[in-house]
Write a protein that holds these residues in place. Structure first.
Motif, PDB file in Angstrom:
ATOM      1  N   LEU A  61     -11.723   9.859  23.690  1.00 41.70           N
ATOM      2  CA  LEU A  61     -12.455  10.997  22.898  1.00 41.70           C
ATOM      3  C   LEU A  61     -11.119  11.863  22.843  1.00 41.70           C
ATOM      4  O   LEU A  61     -11.465  12.910  22.536  1.00 41.70           O
ATOM      5  CB  LEU A  61     -13.506  11.802  23.872  1.00 41.70           C
ATOM      6  N   GLY A  62     -10.045  11.749  23.222  1.00 39.58           N
ATOM      7  CA  GLY A  62      -8.969  12.180  22.953  1.00 39.58           C
ATOM      8  C   GLY A  62      -8.418  12.454  21.483  1.00 39.58           C
ATOM      9  O   GLY A  62      -8.882  11.899  20.375  1.00 39.58           O
ATOM     10  N   LYS A  63      -7.480  13.395  21.077  1.00 34.85           N
ATOM     11  CA  LYS A  63      -7.061  13.632  19.660  1.00 34.85           C
ATOM     12  C   LYS A  63      -5.738  13.243  19.522  1.00 34.85           C
ATOM     13  O   LYS A  63      -4.765  13.879  20.233  1.00 34.85           O
ATOM     14  CB  LYS A  63      -7.610  15.067  19.203  1.00 34.85           C
ATOM     15  N   VAL A  64      -5.491  12.538  18.542  1.00 31.04           N
ATOM     16  CA  VAL A  64      -4.130  12.409  17.989  1.00 31.04           C
ATOM     17  C   VAL A  64      -3.997  13.076  16.600  1.00 31.04           C
ATOM     18  O   VAL A  64      -4.507  12.651  15.675  1.00 31.04           O
ATOM     19  CB  VAL A  64      -3.659  10.939  17.996  1.00 31.04           C
ATOM     20  N   GLY A  65      -3.131  14.235  16.516  1.00 28.38           N
ATOM     21  CA  GLY A  65      -3.077  14.962  15.358  1.00 28.38           C
ATOM     22  C   GLY A  65      -4.681  15.420  15.076  1.00 28.38           C
ATOM     23  O   GLY A  65      -5.120  16.126  15.999  1.00 28.38           O
ATOM     24  N   LYS A  66      -4.904  14.920  13.913  1.00 26.90           N
ATOM     25  CA  LYS A  66      -6.564  15.438  13.521  1.00 26.90           C
ATOM     26  C   LYS A  66      -7.521  14.519  13.813  1.00 26.90           C
ATOM     27  O   LYS A  66      -8.776  14.757  13.577  1.00 26.90           O
ATOM     28  CB  LYS A  66      -6.444  15.918  12.086  1.00 26.90           C
ATOM     29  N   GLN A  67      -7.049  13.304  14.196  1.00 26.64           N
ATOM     30  CA  GLN A  67      -7.989  12.045  14.519  1.00 26.64           C
ATOM     31  C   GLN A  67      -8.362  12.143  15.866  1.00 26.64           C
ATOM     32  O   GLN A  67      -7.455  12.038  16.779  1.00 26.64           O
ATOM     33  CB  GLN A  67      -7.435  10.984  13.958  1.00 26.64           C
ATOM     34  N   PHE A  68      -9.572  11.547  15.985  1.00 25.09           N
ATOM     35  CA  PHE A  68      -9.843  11.197  17.552  1.00 25.09           C
ATOM     36  C   PHE A  68      -9.201   9.548  17.764  1.00 25.09           C
ATOM     37  O   PHE A  68      -9.220   9.281  16.855  1.00 25.09           O
ATOM     38  CB  PHE A  68     -11.347  11.112  17.762  1.00 25.09           C
ATOM     39  N   VAL A  69      -8.942   9.537  19.183  1.00 25.58           N
ATOM     40  CA  VAL A  69      -8.519   8.107  19.428  1.00 25.58           C
ATOM     41  C   VAL A  69      -9.439   6.992  18.672  1.00 25.58           C
ATOM     42  O   VAL A  69      -8.906   6.039  18.249  1.00 25.58           O
ATOM     43  CB  VAL A  69      -8.084   8.083  20.723  1.00 25.58           C
ATOM     44  N   TRP A  70     -10.666   7.376  19.106  1.00 26.34           N
ATOM     45  CA  TRP A  70     -11.804   6.360  18.543  1.00 26.34           C
ATOM     46  C   TRP A  70     -11.771   5.838  16.988  1.00 26.34           C
ATOM     47  O   TRP A  70     -11.822   4.954  16.684  1.00 26.34           O
ATOM     48  CB  TRP A  70     -13.097   6.486  19.181  1.00 26.34           C
ATOM     49  N   GLN A  71     -11.305   7.291  16.224  1.00 25.42           N
ATOM     50  CA  GLN A  71     -11.070   6.916  14.786  1.00 25.42           C
ATOM     51  C   GLN A  71      -9.904   6.057  14.770  1.00 25.42           C
ATOM     52  O   GLN A  71      -9.885   5.271  13.772  1.00 25.42           O
ATOM     53  CB  GLN A  71     -10.965   8.406  14.156  1.00 25.42           C
ATOM     54  N   VAL A  72      -8.838   6.280  15.530  1.00 26.30           N
ATOM     55  CA  VAL A  72      -7.597   5.595  15.203  1.00 26.30           C
ATOM     56  C   VAL A  72      -8.073   4.067  15.322  1.00 26.30           C
ATOM     57  O   VAL A  72      -7.243   3.104  14.743  1.00 26.30           O
ATOM     58  CB  VAL A  72      -6.251   6.101  16.206  1.00 26.30           C
ATOM     59  N   LEU A  73      -8.589   3.812  16.553  1.00 23.68           N
ATOM     60  CA  LEU A  73      -8.828   2.441  16.714  1.00 23.68           C
ATOM     61  C   LEU A  73      -9.958   1.668  16.053  1.00 23.68           C
ATOM     62  O   LEU A  73     -10.219   0.730  16.019  1.00 23.68           O
ATOM     63  CB  LEU A  73      -9.498   2.350  18.213  1.00 23.68           C
ATOM     64  N   GLY A  74     -10.600   2.740  14.898  1.00 21.85           N
ATOM     65  CA  GLY A  74     -11.528   1.993  14.039  1.00 21.85           C
ATOM     66  C   GLY A  74     -12.850   1.724  14.907  1.00 21.85           C
ATOM     67  O   GLY A  74     -13.668   1.019  14.183  1.00 21.85           O
ATOM     68  N   ILE A  75     -13.094   2.542  15.863  1.00 19.63           N
ATOM     69  CA  ILE A  75     -14.600   2.266  16.511  1.00 19.63           C
ATOM     70  C   ILE A  75     -15.465   3.295  15.680  1.00 19.63           C
ATOM     71  O   ILE A  75     -14.973   4.431  15.221  1.00 19.63           O
ATOM     72  CB  ILE A  75     -14.448   2.816  17.883  1.00 19.63           C
ATOM     73  N   ASP A  76     -16.690   2.747  15.468  1.00 20.38           N
ATOM     74  CA  ASP A  76     -17.804   3.283  14.686  1.00 20.38           C
ATOM     75  C   ASP A  76     -18.260   4.787  15.178  1.00 20.38           C
ATOM     76  O   ASP A  76     -18.129   4.669  16.543  1.00 20.38           O
ATOM     77  CB  ASP A  76     -18.844   2.475  14.371  1.00 20.38           C
ATOM     78  N   PRO A  77     -18.337   5.766  14.378  1.00 20.39           N
ATOM     79  CA  PRO A  77     -18.824   7.072  15.088  1.00 20.39           C
ATOM     80  C   PRO A  77     -20.093   6.781  16.007  1.00 20.39           C
ATOM     81  O   PRO A  77     -20.238   7.720  17.059  1.00 20.39           O
ATOM     82  CB  PRO A  77     -19.078   7.909  13.648  1.00 20.39           C
ATOM     83  N   VAL A  78     -21.092   5.962  15.521  1.00 18.37           N
ATOM     84  CA  VAL A  78     -22.435   5.859  16.172  1.00 18.37           C
ATOM     85  C   VAL A  78     -21.811   5.331  17.656  1.00 18.37           C
ATOM     86  O   VAL A  78     -22.349   5.646  18.842  1.00 18.37           O
ATOM     87  CB  VAL A  78     -23.234   4.719  15.640  1.00 18.37           C
ATOM     88  N   ALA A  79     -20.823   4.407  17.655  1.00 19.50           N
ATOM     89  CA  ALA A  79     -20.578   3.867  19.199  1.00 19.50           C
ATOM     90  C   ALA A  79     -19.786   5.066  19.801  1.00 19.50           C
ATOM     91  O   ALA A  79     -20.085   5.090  21.065  1.00 19.50           O
ATOM     92  CB  ALA A  79     -19.681   2.640  18.980  1.00 19.50           C
ATOM     93  N   ALA A  80     -18.906   5.699  19.175  1.00 17.23           N
ATOM     94  CA  ALA A  80     -18.070   6.715  19.874  1.00 17.23           C
ATOM     95  C   ALA A  80     -19.027   7.885  20.420  1.00 17.23           C
ATOM     96  O   ALA A  80     -18.941   8.481  21.375  1.00 17.23           O
ATOM     97  CB  ALA A  80     -17.277   7.331  18.827  1.00 17.23           C
ATOM     98  N   ALA A  81     -20.345   8.181  19.626  1.00 15.17           N
ATOM     99  CA  ALA A  81     -21.360   9.227  20.056  1.00 15.17           C
ATOM    100  C   ALA A  81     -21.780   8.823  21.490  1.00 15.17           C
ATOM    101  O   ALA A  81     -22.260  10.072  22.066  1.00 15.17           O
ATOM    102  CB  ALA A  81     -22.079   9.190  18.959  1.00 15.17           C
TER     103      ALA A  81
END
Lengths: 270, 265
Positions: A191-211
């Motif tokens: 759930l951390g952020k790198v720049g403007k993206q969450f790490v889960w986004q960087v890793l390609g994890i679906d938003p539903v999964a990250a929720a």
């Protein structure tokens, strides 16, 4: 491909990524590292809906926390991280870090905090004595200076991480790059952020999964890590970011002074 | 016969991203696990790419003595419309009787009387479905006594009387050959292959002398050989790999799909 016990960032050859994650964000973070390292190794899948399941047919040796994760699936990602943070394996990881001198024992941190409280209450007593008794202001002032000195001297000992632990987290942060998922997660958390993206986004994890991932509330000791029980969890705030080579935030905000120096405060989704 | 579908895989939530990554021409979903108004993101992604998604039901219990459950048929039909599916499918079996659910696809007796019941149920279901219905042969661990028809003839008459399509599961056929002595060649000769919609392929394993169509193990070469025998008679419009548990790596699934393609080449 790096295995779970390969030091992926060159931070500290003797520390596994899970241990690094624990230092940076607590037992939940360590579990996130275990999960992501298993995904990287092709041993786990994370479905769009967040269900984590094992990939069959990969007979390998895993760390105890990875083994716990593999034993616990299928399970939603968020629940898995919470379960891992509360597991005996995560506690063993913590104990190992205490014995290695990276994390202070819960007992020692508590003891120092009690000593500081006693000092403070004693000083309050002196103040009252000076107001209603015959104690001189100079004595109270001297006691105050003494209290400040005592507070300063004991400050390092109320932090969950030792100097070695904080140093390790600092070095981890300095070497983190987005192309290396395991140290990325170890330092920032999913759930951390790198720049403007969450790490889960960087890793390609679906938003539903990250929720399904949960931030641990400050002071929530439910992870079972007494000395690493507080903090922002898998934090996405930018309250600290001083030592990171990335522009994002830190995972740990225990001290708030630097990303590298806090340590152990986050729960990594717990 | 149905137009070419290609080679596909059963879409399951656990492997949704894997399915999206694999090179498949079509997928099949378990109808009971989806809602027509809340399709999973992955299924929407696949549909967006133009990948056909075929609803496959397991609970119509068409071979049962009870009337077909209109709600289940309506659900299947709604799903077919939501997915723009060319047809839907279920099994030649019953799963309920006397208010009890077996949890398994139970074989029907191959008698004229049972066939009449099956035909009536299939016709009732078809009347309420917006697309054609394909029916699949099941794997059985037992045979009812006093069979009047071979399995192939039973299916042939069923198709003839209902005008439904056929979904041939070569893994089930292999299992029946192993466990019940079904003659694969005769089965394939007797069924109306011109009504073939597509084919199922799946893995299994032998346990205590009985072959189990587990859908949780690798596809045996012997199953592919049954597919080969089918291919010698007809070019199947589509072949679908079913895997329902103990999912292997993407590479292993891709390898199984490649093995199927090799048989079809």
């Amino acid at each position: 491909m790096a295995t779970s016990w390969t030091s992926t960032s060159g931070v500290s050859a003797e520390l596994w990524p899970e241990q690094q994650g624990f230092l940076a964000g607590g037992p939940g973070r360590a579990t996130e590292v275990a999960v992501v390292s298993l995904v990287e190794a092709g041993a786990l899948r994370i479905a769009r809906n967040g269900l984590v399941s094992a990939v069959q047919g990969l007979p390998r040796s895993w760390t105890p926390l990875q083994t716990f994760v593999l034993r616990s699936v299928p399970r939603p990602l968020g629940d898995l991280v919470v379960a891992g943070a509360r597991s005996v394996e995560a506690q063993s990881l913590r104990q190992n870090l205490v014995e290695s001198g990276y994390v202070r024992s819960a007992g020692s941190v508590r003891a120092v905090r009690w000593v500081r409280r006693v000092f403070f209450l004693s000083w309050i007593g002196l103040v009252l004595w000076s107001l209603f008794g015959d104690l001189t202001f100079g004595t109270v002032l001297s006691a105050f200076v003494g209290l400040m000195v005592a507070t300063g001297v004991t400050s390092p000992y109320v932090r969950p991480l030792t100097r070695a632990g904080r140093s390790t987290v600092r070095r981890l942060g300095a070497g983190v790059v987005t192309s290396q998922p395991v140290p990325l997660v170890a330092y920032y958390g999913l759930l951390g952020k790198v720049g403007k993206q969450f790490v889960w986004q960087v890793l390609g994890i679906d938003p539903v999964a990250a929720a399904g991932l949960r931030r641990r509330r400050k002071g929530d000791g439910s992870s079972g890590s007494a000395s690493c029980g507080s903090g922002c969890g898998s934090c996405s705030s930018s309250s600290c970011g001083g030592s990171s080579s990335d522009s994002g935030s830190s995972s740990s905000s225990d001290s708030g002074s630097s990303c590298g120096g806090g340590g152990c405060g986050g729960g990594g989704g717990d | 016969m149905v137009e070419g579908l290609g080679v596909g895989i059963g879409w399951r939530p656990e492997i949704d991203l894997t399915v999206e990554r694999l090179d498949v021409d079509f997928v099949e979903v378990v109808a009971e696990n989806l809602h027509a108004d809340r399709l999973p993101e992955s299924v929407r992604v696949l549909r967006g790419r133009g990948v056909p998604v075929l609803p496959h039901a397991v609970s119509l219990s068409l071979g049962g003595a009870d009337p077909v459950d209109a709600h289940r048929v309506a659900h299947l039909g709604a799903l077919a419309e939501a997915l723009d599916a060319p047809f839907v499918s279920d099994h030649v079996c019953f799963v309920r009787a006397g208010g009890l659910d077996s949890g398994h696809l139970m074989p029907v007796p191959r008698t004229r009387e049972a066939l009449d019941v099956l035909v009536a149920n299939v016709k009732a279901a078809r009347a309420d479905l917006p697309v054609p219905l394909a029916l699949e042969n099941v794997a059985a661990l037992l045979e009812w006594p006093d069979a009047e028809l071979s399995e192939g003839r039973f299916l042939a008459e069923l198709v003839e009387r209902t005008d439904c399509l056929l979904l041939v599961d070569v893994a089930n056929l292999y299992a029946n050959a192993r466990n019940l002595g079904t003659d694969v060649g005769r089965f394939l000769d007797e069924i109306p292959l011109e009504r073939l919609a597509y084919v199922h392929v799946a893995g299994g394993r032998e346990h205590q002398g009985v072959y189990h169509d587990t859908h949780a193990h690798a596809v045996l070469p012997e199953v592919l050989d049954v597919l080969r025998q089918l291919k010698e008679r007809v070019d199947p419009p589509g072949v679908l790999l079913e895997r329902d548990d103990d999912y292997p790596s993407d590479a292993e699934l891709a390898g199984e799909l490649a093995a199927i393609r090799a048989v079809l080449a």
